[in-house]
Structure formats: C-alpha cells, structure tokens
Design an enzyme around this catalytic site. Structure first.
Site, PDB file in Angstrom:
ATOM      1  CE  LYS A  90      46.327 -21.669  27.937  1.00 43.98           C
ATOM      2  NZ  LYS A  90      47.516 -21.227  28.703  1.00 43.98           N
ATOM      3  NE  ARG A 143      50.258 -14.723  33.390  1.00 44.75           N
ATOM      4  CZ  ARG A 143      51.139 -14.380  32.453  1.00 44.75           C
ATOM      5  NH1 ARG A 143      52.081 -13.480  32.714  1.00 44.75           N
ATOM      6  NH2 ARG A 143      51.104 -14.935  31.264  1.00 44.75           N
ATOM      7  NE  ARG A 188      54.195 -15.029  26.383  1.00 43.69           N
ATOM      8  CZ  ARG A 188      53.235 -15.571  27.132  1.00 43.69           C
ATOM      9  NH1 ARG A 188      52.816 -16.793  26.853  1.00 43.69           N
ATOM     10  NH2 ARG A 188      52.739 -14.919  28.154  1.00 43.69           N
ATOM     11  NE  ARG A 241      50.074 -11.602  28.418  1.00 43.80           N
ATOM     12  CZ  ARG A 241      49.338 -12.638  28.821  1.00 43.80           C
ATOM     13  NH1 ARG A 241      49.018 -13.583  27.959  1.00 43.80           N
ATOM     14  NH2 ARG A 241      48.943 -12.743  30.060  1.00 43.80           N
ATOM     15  NE  ARG A 299      42.403 -18.339  32.329  1.00 47.03           N
ATOM     16  CZ  ARG A 299      42.904 -17.123  32.222  1.00 47.03           C
ATOM     17  NH1 ARG A 299      42.800 -16.283  33.233  1.00 47.03           N
ATOM     18  NH2 ARG A 299      43.499 -16.735  31.125  1.00 47.03           N
TER      19      ARG A 299
END
Length: 215
Positions: free
Chosen positions: A13, A168, A124, A157, A89
């Site tokens: 996303k 998550r 990431r 992160r 969400r």
C-alpha cells in the site's frame, strides 16, 4: 477521484499509494502518518501513548482516528480528490465515511500470502519525510540504506518485527472480512467500484493494473 486503498501491512500500500499520488496528483492520507505526526497530534503524552499502541500491533481508538481523518479530508487540497491509505479498517470507520457523506469512487484491495507479507516487511526501509519505501530484496535503493532522491538515511519502523507483524496481520484479518463484504455489496449497488489486486507480482505490474483501473 476519491480512493480507498485496502490491504494487510506489507502488501504494498505504501509504495503504490505514492505512485497513485504522483500519477494522479491527489493527496495521500495515511492513517499511520497522521497518528505519528507532531503536526496533527501536538500533545506529546497522547502521541507517545498512540505510538505504544501502534508498536504493540493494536488499533488506536476510533474517536481519535475520526477526528484526525475528518480534519484532513476537509482541507482545501482534498477538494478534487484524495487517497485513503489504511482507512477504513473497521465497519465503524466505514459507516463514519457514509455518515459524513464522503463520496468514495474506488476501493482497491491488495492481497498476498501471510508468508510473503512477513518476508517483505522484515527487509523494509523507509524514507520518513517523503514516505518512500524500499526493500533490501524486492526494491533496494541505489545506495544501501540511502534514499535515491534526497541522499538521506533510510530507517526501519519500530513495529517491523515478527511479533508485531503477526499481530497486525491478525488484526487486519479480524476486521477486514466484514469490510470487504460491505464494499462488494456497495459495488453491486454501483455506489463504488471495487477491485482486488494480487500484489505478489512486481511493482511495475501492480502499477500497470492500477492504471487500467483508474485511467
């Protein structure tokens, strides 16, 4: 052009929302960025509390989220369209959009296997000021740990760890089933246009599919 981009963490996303933002010249509204921003949440104590909730993989209180989203959507730069990345969400959040009479044109859902999501998130790296996302394997920067455009250092992160990632994903699956059914029904009623993209393909292939949907 008002778009909702759905998908579990790690499905692409962030990368594709940046592409849509630049390609179609509309602002990107990312819930995570709003929740972490010093500009939107000026109370340091509240911001730290929110960061703690996020790092544990849980969802932030809806009342806080509604206030942030509403203030952002009604800014002048959103008059001709916007992209909602990671919102709504839950069904409560989807009903909030309807209640506020916020017209949505497209809902695009990204999906891939849990195993691939974990693999992609763990490598990431992010350029925080711009939101550009890199990956050590799938989308590496030209120079290791350095943003291609600015030359600034990339960061990870805090919640990009296996335990938080699994939580998550579980949270997303828990709430997304009803949400997806809701938007499929809205699509059948012709209130919105709903599309699904398997994002296990390359970044360029995903972008091609997005252009086919939106152009």
């Amino acid at each position: 052009m008002k778009i909702i981009l759905m998908g579990a963490p790690g499905t692409g996303k962030g990368t594709q929302s940046n592409f849509i933002k630049e390609k179609f010249n509309i602002p990107k509204i990312t819930l995570g960025d709003l929740l972490r921003s010093k500009n939107t949440i000026k109370n340091e104590k509240i911001r730290k509390k929110i960061n703690l909730i996020i790092s544990s993989g849980k969802l932030v209180n809806d009342e806080i989220i509604f206030d942030l989203i509403k203030k952002r959507i009604y800014k002048k730069d959103c008059e001709k369209g916007f992209l909602l990345d990671g919102f709504p969400r839950t069904m409560k959040q989807a009903y909030f959009i309807k209640k506020e009479k916020i017209k949505i044109d497209y809902v695009i859902e990204f999906f891939m296997s849990t195993e691939l999501i974990i693999k992609r998130i763990l490598g990431r790296k992010i350029h925080i000021p711009s939101g550009r996302i890199y990956h050590s394997i799938f989308n590496p920067p030209i120079k290791e740990d350095i943003d291609d455009i600015t030359g600034e250092k990339l960061t990870e992160r805090n919640d990009d760890n296996i335990l938080s990632i699994k939580k998550r994903i579980q949270e997303y699956k828990k709430f997304s089933k009803k949400l997806i059914k809701f938007y499929i029904k809205e699509n059948k009623k012709k209130n919105i246009k709903y599309f699904r993209i398997n994002t296990s393909i390359s970044i360029l292939e995903i972008q091609k599919k997005i252009k086919e949907i939106l152009l």
